[in-house]
Design a protein around this motif. Structure first.
Motif, PDB file in Angstrom:
ATOM      1  N   SER A  86       7.287   1.735   4.349  1.00  0.00           N
ATOM      2  CA  SER A  86       6.884   0.344   4.506  1.00  0.00           C
ATOM      3  C   SER A  86       5.844   0.295   5.611  1.00  0.00           C
ATOM      4  O   SER A  86       6.087  -0.197   6.692  1.00  0.00           O
ATOM      5  N   LEU A  87       4.690   0.864   5.295  1.00  0.00           N
ATOM      6  CA  LEU A  87       3.616   0.932   6.290  1.00  0.00           C
ATOM      7  C   LEU A  87       2.443   0.066   5.839  1.00  0.00           C
ATOM      8  O   LEU A  87       2.378  -0.361   4.701  1.00  0.00           O
ATOM      9  N   PHE A  88       1.520  -0.158   6.772  1.00  0.00           N
ATOM     10  CA  PHE A  88       0.333  -0.949   6.480  1.00  0.00           C
ATOM     11  C   PHE A  88      -0.879  -0.027   6.539  1.00  0.00           C
ATOM     12  O   PHE A  88      -1.286   0.397   7.619  1.00  0.00           O
ATOM     13  N   ASP A  89      -1.414   0.288   5.375  1.00  0.00           N
ATOM     14  CA  ASP A  89      -2.471   1.296   5.281  1.00  0.00           C
ATOM     15  C   ASP A  89      -3.693   1.002   6.116  1.00  0.00           C
ATOM     16  O   ASP A  89      -4.301   1.902   6.656  1.00  0.00           O
ATOM     17  N   SER A  90      -4.094  -0.259   6.177  1.00  0.00           N
ATOM     18  CA  SER A  90      -5.369  -0.545   6.820  1.00  0.00           C
ATOM     19  C   SER A  90      -5.197  -0.733   8.322  1.00  0.00           C
ATOM     20  O   SER A  90      -6.114  -1.160   8.995  1.00  0.00           O
ATOM     21  N   MET A  91      -4.023  -0.431   8.833  1.00  0.00           N
ATOM     22  CA  MET A  91      -3.817  -0.627  10.264  1.00  0.00           C
ATOM     23  C   MET A  91      -3.586   0.714  10.950  1.00  0.00           C
ATOM     24  O   MET A  91      -3.267   1.706  10.315  1.00  0.00           O
ATOM     25  N   GLU A 143      -1.899  -7.578   4.259  1.00  0.00           N
ATOM     26  CA  GLU A 143      -2.148  -6.198   3.878  1.00  0.00           C
ATOM     27  C   GLU A 143      -1.066  -5.668   2.928  1.00  0.00           C
ATOM     28  O   GLU A 143      -1.351  -5.018   1.938  1.00  0.00           O
ATOM     29  N   SER A 170       6.008  -4.549   2.786  1.00  0.00           N
ATOM     30  CA  SER A 170       6.327  -3.910   4.066  1.00  0.00           C
ATOM     31  C   SER A 170       6.646  -4.955   5.122  1.00  0.00           C
ATOM     32  O   SER A 170       7.582  -4.789   5.901  1.00  0.00           O
TER      33      SER A 170
END
Ligand SMILES: Nc1ncnc2c1ncn2[C@@H]1O[C@H](COP(=O)(O)OP(=O)(O)OP(=O)(O)O)[C@@H](O)[C@H]1O
Ligand SMILES: [Mg+2]
Lengths: 530, 306
Positions: free
Chosen positions: A91-96, B171, B175
């Motif tokens: 559960s990660l945020f790719d663009s961050m 985004e 998540s």
């Protein structure tokens, strides 16, 4: 144990349509214990822990936390109680950036600069080094796994739920994670641990709960069991071992060649590929070992055509394709399995038959399209069916949405989809990520069989046991350069460890002594399949 | 005031409503919501501001009414898309049409009546500067608010905790939910913020730009603002550059017609959209920029998987 349990789940039942993913499961987690949750792919482990974390609602059953019944309406509530989770599908945020991803999981009031320093320090202590300012999109799954773990640990939870945290870590990383987990358990925290690696379960877990087809089948003490007795509790039968014969490749044709492949870094924290050369011959399995984040994803992107290189840098079937699209490469007989199965290899909201079409629309003979325009649905449906049968994919309905498959079953699908084509060149990244012992043996055997029928197979993996089990030659990738591929007989864990840290071993992030001390453990880790 | 002065003032006047609406929509889109109803919220802001200032004689009450008009429309949008999970594209289009029609009805009695003009706030000394003095330092309060909003949004998105959460929700809403954030609540606030900004933008049109109520007076500015967000690749600072560029094009259009240039005015009106397409092409050529700034969940409704 006489102390009051930290968490008690009673009669948890979860129904997805007609499928009973959890069927009246009971689970008791005591304070300070490391509790394993075991079961084959699709047994319902992830479903159960998602219920405990409030992200799924049980159809029936109750959850008791520290003696009080609780109703978890969303993950926010579980987190308030002190439950932390490492998800199987991140559960990660790719663009961050890494630090932003971690800050989001921590309470307000942290200075970013300070947090960055703390992350780099703590992650190094845990043996899961992270650069605070790198962009998640640029990182490999191994590095992403590190972020998930570090983020969860920094939250300081009472109950840590880990859904297959080690499946993409190197043995060295896993080893340091175990130390951390044992220390946390010593502090009185509880850990609910899901893994398909039974040797590590035996080493670190105090108790185990075993699920089969959504039902609780056994409680046991892992240290009193053997890996194979655990496996048979899970599967209900024993696991086949992988068969490999020795073959001489001197006269075999070269089916794919990488020739001084250079690729500039895509961002400030990405890896640059420098002069990578490799010949892949028909009939052999070549493996690329390496610590995550040393250029594996970049190399995969360059070979598959997601990023263009000099035309002559990638040669498939004697044709220069370095600047050609993935479809051109597929038409030449190449097939590709990327490592991120959920976000990269499939579209979760499409059905399996439609996902078959995504990678095979251009290369299939006879075509899967009527007049190149209309989709032949019966054909893609049949192929989907065939893959599911050959790779033993457990699913609730005949043609489910890819996103509803369990992690391991999805992995079997993405690998099976390409092997089913009988490609002449197969590039596969992390082929057995998250699959159970039986399925891992199945996939590894399928890779070897494909090679022995004359195809060239390139496996990019962090799992050294897997590499030693299937590879004919092994190369090591380190900081964007690839060592010469050597026959497996000439390689050892020590040699690979040395190459992973750079030939001079100077500033490699792996300390070499620990490779040696873990050699035994690493070997044992894979023996569940043997 | 010489010609250069006048030209600059007119460009600033044409750009400010674009900037106001765009900076609001930028926040909305960063949270993963695509509200195509900017035009409708804007014109509701315009008519509410005009009617209120005319009845009360106070333009500042007019601004307040404009804000409320835009905000009410955005709440309707939020109710439909976040509450009832209606399709964002269809709802946004409907909101635009609704706003145009409804505002025409409200404004029927005001057509042709001169309105109350928003006074300018002269900043001493600076407003005496040559060329830029009048354009930048002898302006009404909405102009200053627009500029301050850009500072504010840039700080909000990239320096504050709220902004971090807002960007996270846009985004990857799954998540964000898994980390315990209430995705739809964050989106509600940002949609509301977008409505307020669009309302301000509408108020600017009817209190400053024309100082009259004319039916359909937004004349496609809401769509230009939407294009502007993409042109700015979702970065607040770039909306200023974009707004002034697009504003200059609008003004150029008038002057070109006046001067009898050969360029067809349709081509000039199409320029902002062409520029947006070019910007889109450039953005998508650079993977890193596209990845970092484009909200991945844009336009997707969130329903937690339970
Ligand atoms: N959202 C969903 N909709 C429908 N079926 C689902 C959904 N999520 C899971 N399932 C089904 O529930 C069953 C259990 O899945 P679960 O993910 O819990 O397995 P698992 O034990 O974690 O397996 P793995 O080891 O492969 O990760 C599977 O058959 C899966 O297809
Ligand atoms: Mg699972």
């Amino acid at each position: 144990m006489t102390s009051a349990p930290l968490l008690e789940a009673k009669g948890i039942t979860k129904r997805f349509g007609t499928l009973l993913a959890n069927d009246a499961v009971d689970l008791v987690v005591q304070p300070g214990e490391i509790h394993a949750l075991l079961g084959e792919n699709g047994a319902g482990k992830s479903t159960l822990v998602k219920i405990l974390y409030g992200s799924l609602e049980p159809t029936a059953g109750q959850i008791v936390w520290k003696g009080k019944e609780v109703r978890l309406k969303d993950p926010a509530e579980a987190r308030k109680l002190g439950i932390g989770m490492v998800f199987q599908h991140f559960s990660l945020f790719d663009s961050m950036t890494v630090v932003e991803n971690i800050a989001l999981a921590l309470p307000n009031g942290q200075k970013m600069a300070e947090l960055s320093r703390r992350i780099e320090q703590v992650s190094a202590e845990y043996g899961l080094p992270l650069k605070a300012n790198s962009l998640v999109a640029d990182l490999s799954v191994g590095e992403r796994q590190r972020i998930e773990i570090v983020r969860c640990l920094l939250q300081d939870p009472q109950l840590i739920i880990m859904d297959e945290p080690t499946s993409v870590l190197t043995p060295q990383e896993a080893e340091l994670l175990f130390k951390t987990l044992l220390r946390l358990a010593g502090e009185g925290r509880s850990i609910l641990y899901i893994s398909h690696r039974l040797e590590e379960v035996k080493r670190i877990c105090d108790t185990a709960t075993i699920l089969r087809h959504g039902k609780l089948v056994a409680h046991c003490t892992p240290s009193e069991e053997t890996a194979s007795s655990l496996a048979s509790l899970m599967v209900g039968s024993s696991v086949k071992s992988v068969q490999r014969d020795k073959v001489d490749f001197t006269d075999a044709p070269v089916l794919m060649r990488l020739d001084h492949l250079d690729l500039p870094a895509s961002g400030p924290f990405a890896v640059e590929l420098k002069g990578i050369s490799l010949d892949l011959k028909g009939g052999e399995v070549v493996a690329i070992a390496g610590v995550a984040g040393n250029g594996q994803s970049e190399l995969f992107d360059a070979i598959s055509g997601e990023r263009a290189t000099a035309p002559d840098a990638v040669i498939i079937d004697d044709q220069s394709v370095g600047n050609k699209s993935i479809t051109v490469r597929r038409k030449l007989g190449a097939a590709f399995v990327p490592e991120e199965r959920l976000s990269h290899a499939v579209v979760p909201s499409l059905r399996l038959s439609e996902n078959v079409l995504l990678t095979r629309h251009g290369s299939e003979e006879p075509s899967m399209m009527h007049k190149g325009v209309f989709i032949k649905r019966t054909k893609s449906g049949k192929i989907g069916q065939r893959i599911a049968e050959n790779f033993d994919i457990r699913k609730g309905e005949p043609d489910p949405h890819a996103g509803s498959l369990s992690g391991g079953n999805l992995q079997k699908f993405v690998v099976g989809r390409e092997i089913d084509r009988s490609p002449s060149v197969l590039i596969v990244s992390q082929p057995t990520w998250g699959v159970d012992a039986g399925a891992a043996a199945l996939i590894r055997q399928a890779l070897i069989d494909l090679a022995r029928e004359g195809s060239a197979v390139l496996v990019i993996s962090q799992d050294l046991d897997e590499i030693f089990e299937i590879a004919d030659r092994i190369a090591v990738i380190n900081k964007g350069t690839l060592s010469e591929a050597k026959p497996v007989e000439d390689m050892s864990l020590e040699k690979i460890g040395l190459l992973m840290g750079g030939v001079h071993g100077d500033d490699g992030s792996i300390d070499i002594p620990s490779v040696q001390s873990n050699a035994g453990a690493a070997e044992a880790g894979g023996s569940n399949a043997a | 005031m010489d010609f250069a002065d006048a030209l600059l003032v007119s460009i600033v006047t044409a750009s400010t409503p674009l900037l106001l609406a765009a900076i609001g929509e930028l926040v909305v889109e960063r949270s993963g919501v695509l509200n195509l109803g900017v035009e409708g919220m804007m014109i509701m802001g315009a008519v509410c501001a005009f009617a209120t200032s005319l009845t009360t004689g106070n333009p500042y009450l007019g601004i307040l009414a404009g804000i409320l008009g835009g905000a009410a429309m955005s709440l309707l949008f939020a109710f439909l898309t976040l509450g009832l999970v209606a399709n964002q594209y269809a709802t946004g289009l409907a909101l635009s049409l609704l706003g145009l029609g409804f505002s025409g009805m409200i404004g029927e009695n005001y057509v042709g009546t001169p309105g109350v003009k928003l006074p300018t706030l002269d900043i001493p000394v600076l407003s005496d500067l040559p060329v830029v003095g009048d354009a930048l330092f002898n302006q009404d309060i909405l102009f200053y608010i627009a500029i301050l909003l850009v500072f504010f949004v840039s700080w909000l998105l990239f320096k504050s905790r709220w902004g971090l959460i807002l960007r996270a929700v846009g985004e990857n809403h799954n998540s964000a939910h898994a980390l315990g954030y209430n995705v739809n609540r964050v989106r509600l606030y940002s949609v509301l913020f977008g409505g307020v900004c669009s309302g301000l933008s509408g108020a600017y049109l009817s209190l400053v730009y024309t100082n009259l109520w004319i039916e359909n007076m937004t004349a496609g500015r809401g769509w230009i603002a939407l294009a502007l967000v993409v042109f700015a690749s979702w970065l607040p600072w770039r909306t200023i550059a974009g707004a002034y560029l697009f504003g200059a094009v609008l003004i150029l259009q008038f002057h070109a017609q006046g001067a009898g240039w050969e360029v067809p005015s349709q081509l000039l009106s199409a320029l902002p959209y062409l520029a947006t397409i070019v910007a889109l092409v450039f953005i998508s050529r650079n993977r890193t920029v596209a990845r970092v700034n484009t909200p991945s969940c844009l336009g997707q409704s969130f329903v937690p998987d339970r």
